[in-house]
Design a protein around this motif. Sequence first.
Motif, short mmCIF file in Angstrom:
data_model
loop_
_atom_site.label_atom_id
_atom_site.label_comp_id
_atom_site.label_asym_id
_atom_site.label_seq_id
_atom_site.Cartn_x
_atom_site.Cartn_y
_atom_site.Cartn_z
N SER A 138 3.67 -12.23 6.33
CA SER A 138 5.11 -12.32 6.62
C SER A 138 5.39 -12.60 8.09
CB SER A 138 5.83 -11.04 6.18
OG SER A 138 5.42 -9.95 6.97
N ARG A 139 4.50 -12.19 8.97
CA ARG A 139 4.68 -12.43 10.41
C ARG A 139 3.82 -13.59 10.90
NH1 ARG A 139 6.32 -7.80 13.47
NH2 ARG A 139 6.58 -9.34 15.09
N ASP A 140 2.96 -14.12 10.03
CA ASP A 140 2.03 -15.19 10.39
C ASP A 140 1.25 -14.78 11.64
OD1 ASP A 140 0.72 -17.63 9.97
OD2 ASP A 140 2.10 -18.72 11.27
N ALA A 141 0.61 -13.62 11.53
CA ALA A 141 -0.07 -13.03 12.69
C ALA A 141 -1.21 -12.14 12.21
CB ALA A 141 0.91 -12.22 13.51
N VAL A 142 -2.10 -11.81 13.13
CA VAL A 142 -3.18 -10.87 12.86
C VAL A 142 -2.83 -9.56 13.54
CG1 VAL A 142 -5.63 -10.38 13.22
CG2 VAL A 142 -4.90 -12.70 12.65
N GLU A 181 -0.02 -13.81 17.28
CA GLU A 181 0.54 -14.87 16.46
C GLU A 181 -0.55 -15.85 16.03
OE1 GLU A 181 3.51 -16.56 18.99
OE2 GLU A 181 4.95 -14.97 18.53
N ALA A 182 -0.46 -16.33 14.81
CA ALA A 182 -1.44 -17.29 14.29
C ALA A 182 -1.49 -18.53 15.16
CB ALA A 182 -1.13 -17.65 12.84
N ASN A 183 -0.37 -18.93 15.75
CA ASN A 183 -0.35 -20.09 16.64
C ASN A 183 -1.31 -19.93 17.80
OD1 ASN A 183 1.49 -21.63 15.23
ND2 ASN A 183 3.25 -20.80 16.33
N ALA A 184 -1.52 -18.71 18.25
CA ALA A 184 -2.45 -18.45 19.36
C ALA A 184 -3.90 -18.63 18.93
CB ALA A 184 -2.24 -17.03 19.89
N SER A 229 -5.53 -20.98 7.49
CA SER A 229 -5.46 -20.03 6.39
C SER A 229 -5.71 -18.61 6.92
CB SER A 229 -6.51 -20.37 5.33
OG SER A 229 -7.81 -20.09 5.83
N GLU A 230 -5.49 -17.64 6.07
CA GLU A 230 -5.74 -16.24 6.44
C GLU A 230 -7.18 -16.06 6.90
OE1 GLU A 230 -5.99 -11.86 4.29
OE2 GLU A 230 -4.69 -13.38 3.44
#
Length: 88
Positions: free
Chosen positions: A15-19, A35-38, A48-49
């Motif tokens: 939901s937050r697109d983050a780890v 953030e996944a972008n990082a 992907s996850e």
Amino acid sequence: MTLTFPNRSRSFDESRDAVRFSGYDGMFEVRFLIEANALRTASQAARSEDECLRAFDMARDAILDAATHAYGNGGKDRHTLTARDIRR
């Protein structure tokens, strides 16, 4: 106290697109999101996850350094790290 990361667990928050991961200042838990972008390279539109978790593991030292720095700038119990926070 010093921020430590004795627990190597991390999880993907879709939901937050983050780890998500945690550190500890003594007995107090400090929660982090990166953030996944990082965790993406410039040529990747998305990951992907599993790819995000592998990227986290590969960059763990840099991420933990960034988390320690973020915590030192304002000892809150929650922090979100972005691509700007990670030095590669």
